[in-house]
Write a protein that holds these residues in place. Structure first.
Motif, PDB file in Angstrom:
ATOM      1  N   ARG A  92      51.945  52.286  35.218  1.00 31.45           N
ATOM      2  CA  ARG A  92      51.573  53.197  34.129  1.00 31.45           C
ATOM      3  C   ARG A  92      50.409  52.651  33.304  1.00 31.45           C
ATOM      4  NH1 ARG A  92      55.324  57.087  33.338  1.00 31.45           N
ATOM      5  NH2 ARG A  92      57.421  56.681  34.085  1.00 31.45           N
ATOM      6  N   TYR A  93      49.946  51.487  33.623  1.00 31.17           N
ATOM      7  CA  TYR A  93      48.969  50.803  32.770  1.00 31.17           C
ATOM      8  C   TYR A  93      47.551  50.947  33.293  1.00 31.17           C
ATOM      9  CZ  TYR A  93      53.323  48.793  31.240  1.00 31.17           C
ATOM     10  OH  TYR A  93      54.593  48.633  30.787  1.00 31.17           O
ATOM     11  N   GLU A  94      46.612  51.037  32.381  1.00 34.51           N
ATOM     12  CA  GLU A  94      45.189  51.074  32.701  1.00 34.51           C
ATOM     13  C   GLU A  94      44.450  50.205  31.695  1.00 34.51           C
ATOM     14  OE1 GLU A  94      44.095  52.380  35.377  1.00 34.51           O
ATOM     15  OE2 GLU A  94      45.697  53.765  35.900  1.00 34.51           O
ATOM     16  N   VAL A  95      43.244  49.807  32.052  1.00 34.79           N
ATOM     17  CA  VAL A  95      42.378  49.095  31.111  1.00 34.79           C
ATOM     18  C   VAL A  95      41.844  50.119  30.122  1.00 34.79           C
ATOM     19  CG1 VAL A  95      40.266  47.746  30.859  1.00 34.79           C
ATOM     20  CG2 VAL A  95      41.751  47.385  32.846  1.00 34.79           C
ATOM     21  N   ASN A  96      41.983  49.824  28.856  1.00 27.96           N
ATOM     22  CA  ASN A  96      41.486  50.728  27.826  1.00 27.96           C
ATOM     23  C   ASN A  96      39.953  50.748  27.904  1.00 27.96           C
ATOM     24  OD1 ASN A  96      40.626  51.940  25.426  1.00 27.96           O
ATOM     25  ND2 ASN A  96      42.392  51.196  24.294  1.00 27.96           N
ATOM     26  N   PRO A  97      39.353  51.907  28.177  1.00 30.12           N
ATOM     27  CA  PRO A  97      37.899  51.975  28.327  1.00 30.12           C
ATOM     28  C   PRO A  97      37.123  51.541  27.084  1.00 30.12           C
ATOM     29  CG  PRO A  97      38.900  54.162  28.585  1.00 30.12           C
ATOM     30  CD  PRO A  97      40.007  53.193  28.380  1.00 30.12           C
ATOM     31  N   VAL A  98      37.755  51.582  25.940  1.00 29.16           N
ATOM     32  CA  VAL A  98      37.113  51.144  24.701  1.00 29.16           C
ATOM     33  C   VAL A  98      36.739  49.662  24.777  1.00 29.16           C
ATOM     34  CG1 VAL A  98      37.520  50.777  22.225  1.00 29.16           C
ATOM     35  CG2 VAL A  98      38.261  52.897  23.317  1.00 29.16           C
ATOM     36  N   TYR A  99      37.500  48.885  25.562  1.00 25.47           N
ATOM     37  CA  TYR A  99      37.302  47.441  25.617  1.00 25.47           C
ATOM     38  C   TYR A  99      36.538  46.944  26.835  1.00 25.47           C
ATOM     39  CZ  TYR A  99      40.624  47.396  21.822  1.00 25.47           C
ATOM     40  OH  TYR A  99      41.242  47.624  20.638  1.00 25.47           O
ATOM     41  N   VAL A 100      36.166  47.816  27.747  1.00 22.04           N
ATOM     42  CA  VAL A 100      35.519  47.381  28.983  1.00 22.04           C
ATOM     43  C   VAL A 100      34.241  46.598  28.707  1.00 22.04           C
ATOM     44  CG1 VAL A 100      34.354  48.176  31.091  1.00 22.04           C
ATOM     45  CG2 VAL A 100      36.573  49.133  30.446  1.00 22.04           C
ATOM     46  N   LYS A 101      33.345  47.135  27.931  1.00 17.42           N
ATOM     47  CA  LYS A 101      32.071  46.439  27.660  1.00 17.42           C
ATOM     48  C   LYS A 101      32.300  45.105  26.960  1.00 17.42           C
ATOM     49  CE  LYS A 101      28.764  50.156  27.904  1.00 17.42           C
ATOM     50  NZ  LYS A 101      28.661  50.078  29.322  1.00 17.42           N
ATOM     51  N   ARG A 102      33.239  45.063  26.043  1.00 16.02           N
ATOM     52  CA  ARG A 102      33.557  43.824  25.328  1.00 16.02           C
ATOM     53  C   ARG A 102      34.101  42.768  26.292  1.00 16.02           C
ATOM     54  NH1 ARG A 102      37.382  44.032  20.146  1.00 16.02           N
ATOM     55  NH2 ARG A 102      35.824  45.592  19.629  1.00 16.02           N
ATOM     56  N   LEU A 103      34.970  43.174  27.191  1.00 21.28           N
ATOM     57  CA  LEU A 103      35.524  42.247  28.180  1.00 21.28           C
ATOM     58  C   LEU A 103      34.445  41.750  29.133  1.00 21.28           C
ATOM     59  CD1 LEU A 103      38.840  44.161  28.901  1.00 21.28           C
ATOM     60  CD2 LEU A 103      38.656  41.900  27.840  1.00 21.28           C
ATOM     61  N   GLU A 104      33.562  42.641  29.554  1.00 16.45           N
ATOM     62  CA  GLU A 104      32.462  42.236  30.430  1.00 16.45           C
ATOM     63  C   GLU A 104      31.523  41.267  29.718  1.00 16.45           C
ATOM     64  OE1 GLU A 104      31.990  46.000  33.458  1.00 16.45           O
ATOM     65  OE2 GLU A 104      31.024  46.155  31.492  1.00 16.45           O
ATOM     66  N   LYS A 105      31.253  41.517  28.463  1.00 14.47           N
ATOM     67  CA  LYS A 105      30.376  40.633  27.689  1.00 14.47           C
ATOM     68  C   LYS A 105      30.988  39.236  27.562  1.00 14.47           C
ATOM     69  CE  LYS A 105      27.780  40.375  23.397  1.00 14.47           C
ATOM     70  NZ  LYS A 105      27.500  40.989  22.109  1.00 14.47           N
ATOM     71  N   ALA A 106      32.314  39.172  27.545  1.00 13.93           N
ATOM     72  CA  ALA A 106      33.017  37.890  27.447  1.00 13.93           C
ATOM     73  C   ALA A 106      33.126  37.186  28.801  1.00 13.93           C
ATOM     74  CB  ALA A 106      34.406  38.104  26.856  1.00 13.93           C
ATOM     75  N   GLY A 107      32.681  37.844  29.881  1.00 13.85           N
ATOM     76  CA  GLY A 107      32.638  37.186  31.182  1.00 13.85           C
ATOM     77  C   GLY A 107      33.544  37.755  32.254  1.00 13.85           C
ATOM     78  N   LEU A 108      34.421  38.701  31.916  1.00 14.24           N
ATOM     79  CA  LEU A 108      35.276  39.314  32.922  1.00 14.24           C
ATOM     80  C   LEU A 108      34.446  40.273  33.768  1.00 14.24           C
ATOM     81  CD1 LEU A 108      38.270  39.369  33.814  1.00 14.24           C
ATOM     82  CD2 LEU A 108      38.542  41.388  32.378  1.00 14.24           C
ATOM     83  N   VAL A 109      34.641  40.220  35.066  1.00 15.70           N
ATOM     84  CA  VAL A 109      33.904  41.088  35.986  1.00 15.70           C
ATOM     85  C   VAL A 109      34.867  42.138  36.525  1.00 15.70           C
ATOM     86  CG1 VAL A 109      32.659  41.179  38.184  1.00 15.70           C
ATOM     87  CG2 VAL A 109      32.338  39.233  36.635  1.00 15.70           C
ATOM     88  N   PHE A 110      34.555  43.398  36.318  1.00 18.12           N
ATOM     89  CA  PHE A 110      35.338  44.477  36.914  1.00 18.12           C
ATOM     90  C   PHE A 110      34.708  44.759  38.274  1.00 18.12           C
ATOM     91  CE2 PHE A 110      36.355  45.069  32.414  1.00 18.12           C
ATOM     92  CZ  PHE A 110      37.739  44.984  32.521  1.00 18.12           C
ATOM     93  N   SER A 111      35.233  44.079  39.285  1.00 24.49           N
ATOM     94  CA  SER A 111      34.630  44.096  40.613  1.00 24.49           C
ATOM     95  C   SER A 111      35.081  45.268  41.469  1.00 24.49           C
ATOM     96  CB  SER A 111      34.931  42.787  41.327  1.00 24.49           C
ATOM     97  OG  SER A 111      36.332  42.555  41.379  1.00 24.49           O
ATOM     98  N   GLY A 112      36.098  45.987  41.022  1.00 21.64           N
ATOM     99  CA  GLY A 112      36.560  47.166  41.729  1.00 21.64           C
ATOM    100  C   GLY A 112      36.842  48.271  40.736  1.00 21.64           C
ATOM    101  N   VAL A 113      36.281  49.430  40.990  1.00 21.67           N
ATOM    102  CA  VAL A 113      36.458  50.564  40.080  1.00 21.67           C
ATOM    103  C   VAL A 113      36.770  51.812  40.896  1.00 21.67           C
ATOM    104  CG1 VAL A 113      34.925  49.620  38.301  1.00 21.67           C
ATOM    105  CG2 VAL A 113      33.989  51.118  40.058  1.00 21.67           C
ATOM    106  N   SER A 114      37.322  52.811  40.236  1.00 21.11           N
ATOM    107  CA  SER A 114      37.550  54.090  40.906  1.00 21.11           C
ATOM    108  C   SER A 114      36.199  54.712  41.236  1.00 21.11           C
ATOM    109  CB  SER A 114      38.366  55.018  40.006  1.00 21.11           C
ATOM    110  OG  SER A 114      37.637  55.347  38.839  1.00 21.11           O
ATOM    111  N   PRO A 115      36.142  55.610  42.215  1.00 21.08           N
ATOM    112  CA  PRO A 115      34.865  56.246  42.544  1.00 21.08           C
ATOM    113  C   PRO A 115      34.185  56.916  41.347  1.00 21.08           C
ATOM    114  CG  PRO A 115      36.441  56.660  44.280  1.00 21.08           C
ATOM    115  CD  PRO A 115      37.201  55.998  43.149  1.00 21.08           C
ATOM    116  N   SER A 116      34.964  57.387  40.392  1.00 19.18           N
ATOM    117  CA  SER A 116      34.390  58.007  39.190  1.00 19.18           C
ATOM    118  C   SER A 116      33.927  56.963  38.176  1.00 19.18           C
ATOM    119  CB  SER A 116      35.421  58.915  38.522  1.00 19.18           C
ATOM    120  OG  SER A 116      36.478  58.138  37.978  1.00 19.18           O
TER     121      SER A 116
END
Length: 105
Positions: free
Chosen positions: A41-65
Motif C-alpha cells: 500500500r506504500y508509495e514514495v511521496n512525490p513531494v519528497y522525490v527531488k529532496r531525496l535525489e538531491k541528498a544522493g538517493l537514486v530512483f533507478s526504476g520508475v513506472s512508465p509514467s
C-alpha cells in the motif's frame, strides 16, 4: 493529499518499470524494461522525490509514467550495495530463479 488520492490503494500483481542505465538495478536485470509483482500500500511521496535525489538517493526504476518510484539505490561510491524496491521479485517464477539475477552484479 490535496488531490484526495489516498486510502485503499493496495497494488497487487505485476506492474512495469523502466530502469536507468548505469545503475545497480539495470546491471542486475540487464535491460531497461521489467515487470515485477507488487503487494503493498506504500508509495514514495512525490513531494519528497527531488529532496531525496538531491541528498544522493537514486530512483533507478520508475513506472512508465514516471509518477511512481519503483527502485531506489545509493551509488556504489557511497555504499557498496544499497538497493530497495517496491516490488517482490521472489513472487515471480520462484525465489531461486529470481535471485539468479544477482549474479550479474
Amino acid at each position: 493529499m490535496a488531490e484526495k488520492k489516498y486510502g485503499a490503494t493496495m497494488r497487487l500483481g505485476a506492474y512495469p518499470a523502466v530502469l536507468e542505465k548505469g545503475t545497480i538495478a539495470y546491471k542486475a536485470y540487464g535491460h531497461a524494461k521489467i515487470s515485477e509483482r507488487h503487494r503493498h500500500r506504500y508509495e514514495v511521496n512525490p513531494v519528497y522525490v527531488k529532496r531525496l535525489e538531491k541528498a544522493g538517493l537514486v530512483f533507478s526504476g520508475v513506472s512508465p509514467s514516471r509518477r511512481l518510484m519503483e527502485v531506489a539505490e545509493l551509488p556504489r561510491a557511497v555504499h557498496p550495495f544499497f538497493l530497495g524496491s517496491q516490488f517482490h521479485p521472489e513472487l515471480s517464477r520462484g525465489l531461486y530463479r529470481r535471485i539468479r539475477y544477482l549474479k550479474n552484479l
